[in-house]
Motif scaffolding. Sequence first.
Motif, PDB file in Angstrom:
ATOM      1  N   TYR A  56      -6.285  30.882  14.317  1.00  0.00           N
ATOM      2  CA  TYR A  56      -4.969  30.245  14.065  1.00  0.00           C
ATOM      3  C   TYR A  56      -5.132  29.310  13.467  1.00  0.00           C
ATOM      4  O   TYR A  56      -6.182  28.079  13.538  1.00  0.00           O
ATOM      5  N   ILE A  57      -4.471  28.973  12.017  1.00  0.00           N
ATOM      6  CA  ILE A  57      -4.874  27.561  11.080  1.00  0.00           C
ATOM      7  C   ILE A  57      -3.652  26.790  11.536  1.00  0.00           C
ATOM      8  O   ILE A  57      -2.412  27.181  11.309  1.00  0.00           O
ATOM      9  N   LEU A  58      -3.764  25.327  11.487  1.00  0.00           N
ATOM     10  CA  LEU A  58      -3.067  24.493  11.673  1.00  0.00           C
ATOM     11  C   LEU A  58      -2.837  23.673  10.300  1.00  0.00           C
ATOM     12  O   LEU A  58      -4.090  23.162  10.031  1.00  0.00           O
ATOM     13  N   HIS A  59      -1.933  23.637   9.605  1.00  0.00           N
ATOM     14  CA  HIS A  59      -1.816  22.977   8.594  1.00  0.00           C
ATOM     15  C   HIS A  59      -1.354  21.546   8.688  1.00  0.00           C
ATOM     16  O   HIS A  59      -0.324  21.338   9.334  1.00  0.00           O
ATOM     17  N   GLY A  60      -2.039  20.480   8.042  1.00  0.00           N
ATOM     18  CA  GLY A  60      -1.422  19.197   7.833  1.00  0.00           C
ATOM     19  C   GLY A  60      -1.587  18.659   9.369  1.00  0.00           C
ATOM     20  O   GLY A  60      -0.667  17.870   9.731  1.00  0.00           O
ATOM     21  N   GLN A  61      -2.694  18.536   9.741  1.00  0.00           N
ATOM     22  CA  GLN A  61      -2.912  18.065  11.258  1.00  0.00           C
ATOM     23  C   GLN A  61      -2.802  16.685  11.043  1.00  0.00           C
ATOM     24  O   GLN A  61      -3.678  15.951  10.118  1.00  0.00           O
ATOM     25  N   THR A  62      -2.387  15.952  11.762  1.00  0.00           N
ATOM     26  CA  THR A  62      -1.836  14.490  11.519  1.00  0.00           C
ATOM     27  C   THR A  62      -2.009  13.560  12.847  1.00  0.00           C
ATOM     28  O   THR A  62      -2.313  12.210  12.638  1.00  0.00           O
TER      29      THR A  62
END
Length: 318
Positions: A92-98
């Motif tokens: 599972y890909i998390l986009h824009g981890q901040t």
Amino acid sequence: MGHTLFGALGLFSLNILLYCGHAQGVPRPVLTVSPSWTSPGDSVTLTCSVEPPSAGWRFFWYKAVPDMSSTNNYYTFELLAGGTTGTEQDSYILHGQTHTAGYKCRAERGDPVFYTQYSDVKFVWSGGVNPAASLTVSPHRLQHFSTESLSLICEGNSAEWRVKKADEDGFVLPCSYWGEMTGSTCNTDTRASSGVYWCESETQSSNAANITIHNPEEAASSSVFLVPLVVGLVSGVLLIILLLLFLRRYRKSEASSLSRSQRTNQSPATDHMINQGETQDGHYASLLHGDSCLYEAIGGSEEPEHGAVNPVCSSHSC
């Protein structure tokens, strides 16, 4: 009464055995995160592995939410957006981890549905500063000694904060295990150890700091070992330099001696050749001088008449 108590204890023990046997037969997936340290905006891949691997699994993904009402600093877990039906892929890909956050996974398959256990929580650490939540370390450095005090200060858009630490084995502990939480600041004592520290509230998590805490005795023993090592290395280099200088000087001296020996061996022969040359030159000069006397004409440079010679000069008197 005794029989009732005995029966209750037996039933309780049986339930424990059944639960343990059931738990032992249920696989626990392993969650990995890549990368584990990010900058704001990076993408993070979560991978959930079930052993032994087999087909037919659907995977579910959860985010850890701090439970500030819990005195034990627990987390609750909520499904990630779009993950209510699970995914056939084990990633599972998390986009824009901040920001810093924890995750876990679980898998299911079959009809009726068979569920795995939840995986252990894995954290993604954010090295960037989040304006809504930040951690400040005082003194402002990442290398500390266990004998000095250390303050971890939480700042941001929240009225309630807590400081957490994950050690090298992945165990997550709150500030109360190594210090004292006062307001939004965790003041440590000598129980502090190396690990990743961060602040969290019910809605925000701060940047993380990878802090190393040294034991003064270990540092002293390391320096005691380091000093002889440095001295030995310097001494070895100096010895090599001296040996090279000695060899260079020895070769120059040997070459000079060889040159003098060659000149000494050549001198007698050279002198003999010079003397022989001088003798031959003198004899040749004498012959020329005698010939000039022998043929000197009477009365000047004119050629003499036949049989007339200068009575004053002869071939032996010149």
